[in-house]
Structures are given as structure tokens and as C-alpha cells.
Write an enzyme that holds these catalytic residues in place. Structure first.
Site, PDB file in Angstrom:
ATOM      1  N   CYS A   1       1.047  -1.233   0.483  1.00  0.00           N
ATOM      2  CA  CYS A   1      -0.047   0.359   0.119  1.00  0.00           C
ATOM      3  C   CYS A   1       0.802   1.329   0.291  1.00  0.00           C
ATOM      4  CB  CYS A   1      -1.129  -0.512   1.195  1.00  0.00           C
ATOM      5  SG  CYS A   1      -2.478   0.916   0.786  1.00  0.00           S
TER       6      CYS A   1
ATOM      7  N   HIS B   1      -3.185  -4.952   1.653  1.00  0.00           N
ATOM      8  CA  HIS B   1      -2.721  -5.222   2.675  1.00  0.00           C
ATOM      9  C   HIS B   1      -2.600  -6.424   3.301  1.00  0.00           C
ATOM     10  CE1 HIS B   1      -2.641  -0.893   4.391  1.00  0.00           C
ATOM     11  NE2 HIS B   1      -3.667  -0.377   3.618  1.00  0.00           N
TER      12      HIS B   1
ATOM     13  N   GLU C   1      -1.296  -8.197   5.367  1.00  0.00           N
ATOM     14  CA  GLU C   1      -1.140  -8.397   6.903  1.00  0.00           C
ATOM     15  C   GLU C   1      -1.706  -8.367   7.380  1.00  0.00           C
ATOM     16  OE1 GLU C   1      -0.033  -5.832   4.851  1.00  0.00           O
ATOM     17  OE2 GLU C   1      -0.913  -4.296   6.766  1.00  0.00           O
TER      18      GLU C   1
END
Ligand code: GLN
Length: 200
Positions: free
Chosen positions: A81, A179, A181
Site C-alpha cells: 500500500c 494489505h 498483513e
């Protein structure tokens, strides 16, 4: 096999989630806020957050030039990002004076997905990964243009707005618009760790 030490640039953004993901995939994560912490890592994650803030803080913490030097020296980096923006050689829609670390020969557009759909989730087919990757986009960038040395691993089709790369790779530099994660899928983090092991 010795552990791969992966730093997470910890100036701003979602650092903790990346640290957890890296630990879960067998790397040795550490946070990076100082040049000597950067010296100690084999690879780096540049997290999502706010790219203009990461840019300013990286200068204030004397990290920008050392990060540029490590990138030039071939250190593997995963940028997600805002981190994708930081790895782009050029940005569109940046704030006045905004700079990046660079390394990937591409132009990214900040906040590219527009107001209506600036946050959304989708399943992406990513070259080199078996099965779809669930991707959470939060005011992410897309790749507007890239040079032939940039390998496009995934795209998103925005209809009239066109088809845009959202996962790209140039040698040891990997960038994603979303994202990874935030989910449970470690495959992009593994790709980074693998890049250290193979020296690619
Ligand atoms: N829009 C942010 C930027 O320009 C990126 C958003 C994010 O990382 N979730 O930096």
C-alpha cells in the site's frame, strides 16, 4: 539454515501486523527506526500507512538515503500500500515535494481507486501463487505505468477506468497495492523471505 532477519520500517503505519506475519513464516522480524537497525537486516518490509508521512519521517530519522543505498545494493523489499508508493520511481497524486525511496521502474497513482470504492476486498489471482489471494484494499495506489523490467503479478479490472497492476516485482523488490498483513495468507511475505534465500 540460518534465520532470515527481516526489518519492518517502523516510522508509521501497520508495523505490528507485519512483524506477526514474518514471525509466523519463520523469519526473524525486527523493527527498523535507525540506520544501525537497517544495517542488521537482510530484507525490509515497508508497511501501509501514509506515504507522505513515511517519506517525511524517513528523512527526519536519517533513514531515507541508507534505505536507497540498500535498495541499490539489492536488498529484498516488500512494500504494501503506502509501501508500494515508497518503492515507485514516480508518483502521481503525491503532495507537494513528496518523494519516494524508488527502485521499481513504475509510476503509481496514490488513492487511485477513488472515493466510492477507496476500500474494498477481492480475491486476486497472483502469478506464481497457487490459488487466489484475498486482498484488502484501503485507499491504495495502483500502477499507472511500468517499464518492461517490471513483472506484473496481478491486476485489477476497474471497468471504464482500465486494468491496473496491483502486485508487481522487479528483481528483489515486490510491491502490492493492498494489505496482505491483515489476513492469514503469508505467501507474499514468504516470497520476500525466499528472495533472501535465493539471492534473487
Ligand atoms: N493513501 C495512502 C497513501 O497515499 C496509502 C493507504 C494505505 O497504506 N492504506 O500513502
Amino acid at each position: 539454515m540460518s534465520a532470515v532477519r527481516v526489518g519492518v520500517l517502523a516510522l508509521q503505519g501497520d508495523v505490528r501486523e507485519h512483524v506477526r506475519m514474518l514471525a509466523e513464516c519463520g523469519a526473524e522480524p525486527t523493527t527498523v527506526r535507525r540506520p544501525r537497525e537497517l544495517d542488521a537486516v537482510d530484507a525490509l518490509v515497508v508497511p501501509g500507512g501514509e506515504s507522505s508521512t513515511i517519506d517525511k519521517l524517513s528523512r527526519a530519522f536519517d533513514l531515507r538515503d541508507p534505505i536507497r543505498a540498500r535498495i541499490a545494493d539489492g536488498m529484498p523489499v516488500l512494500g504494501t500500500c503506502a509501501g508500494m508508493i515508497m518503492l515507485a520511481d514516480r508518483i502521481e497524486g503525491g503532495i507537494e515535494g513528496q518523494e519516494t525511496f524508488g527502485g521499481i521502474a513504475m509510476t503509481v497513482r496514490r488513492n487511485a481507486f477513488g472515493r466510492q470504492v477507496d476500500s474494498f476486498e477481492t480475491d486476486l489471482s497472483v502469478k506464481g501463487l497457487d490459488g487466489p489471494l484475498h486482498a484488502v484494499f484501503i485507499r491504495g495506489p495502483w500502477v499507472e505505468r511500468c517499464e518492461p523490467q517490471v513483472e506484473v503479478l496481478a491486476t485489477v479490472d476497474r471497468g471504464a477506468a482500465g486494468v491496473h497492476p496491483v502486485v508487481v516485482r522487479q528483481g528483489p523488490l515486490i510491491a502490492a497495492s493492498f494489505h496482505p498483513e491483515l489476513g492469514k495468507d503469508h505467501r507474499l511475505h514468504r516470497m520476500l523471505v525466499q528472495s533472501v534465500r535465493s539471492g534473487a
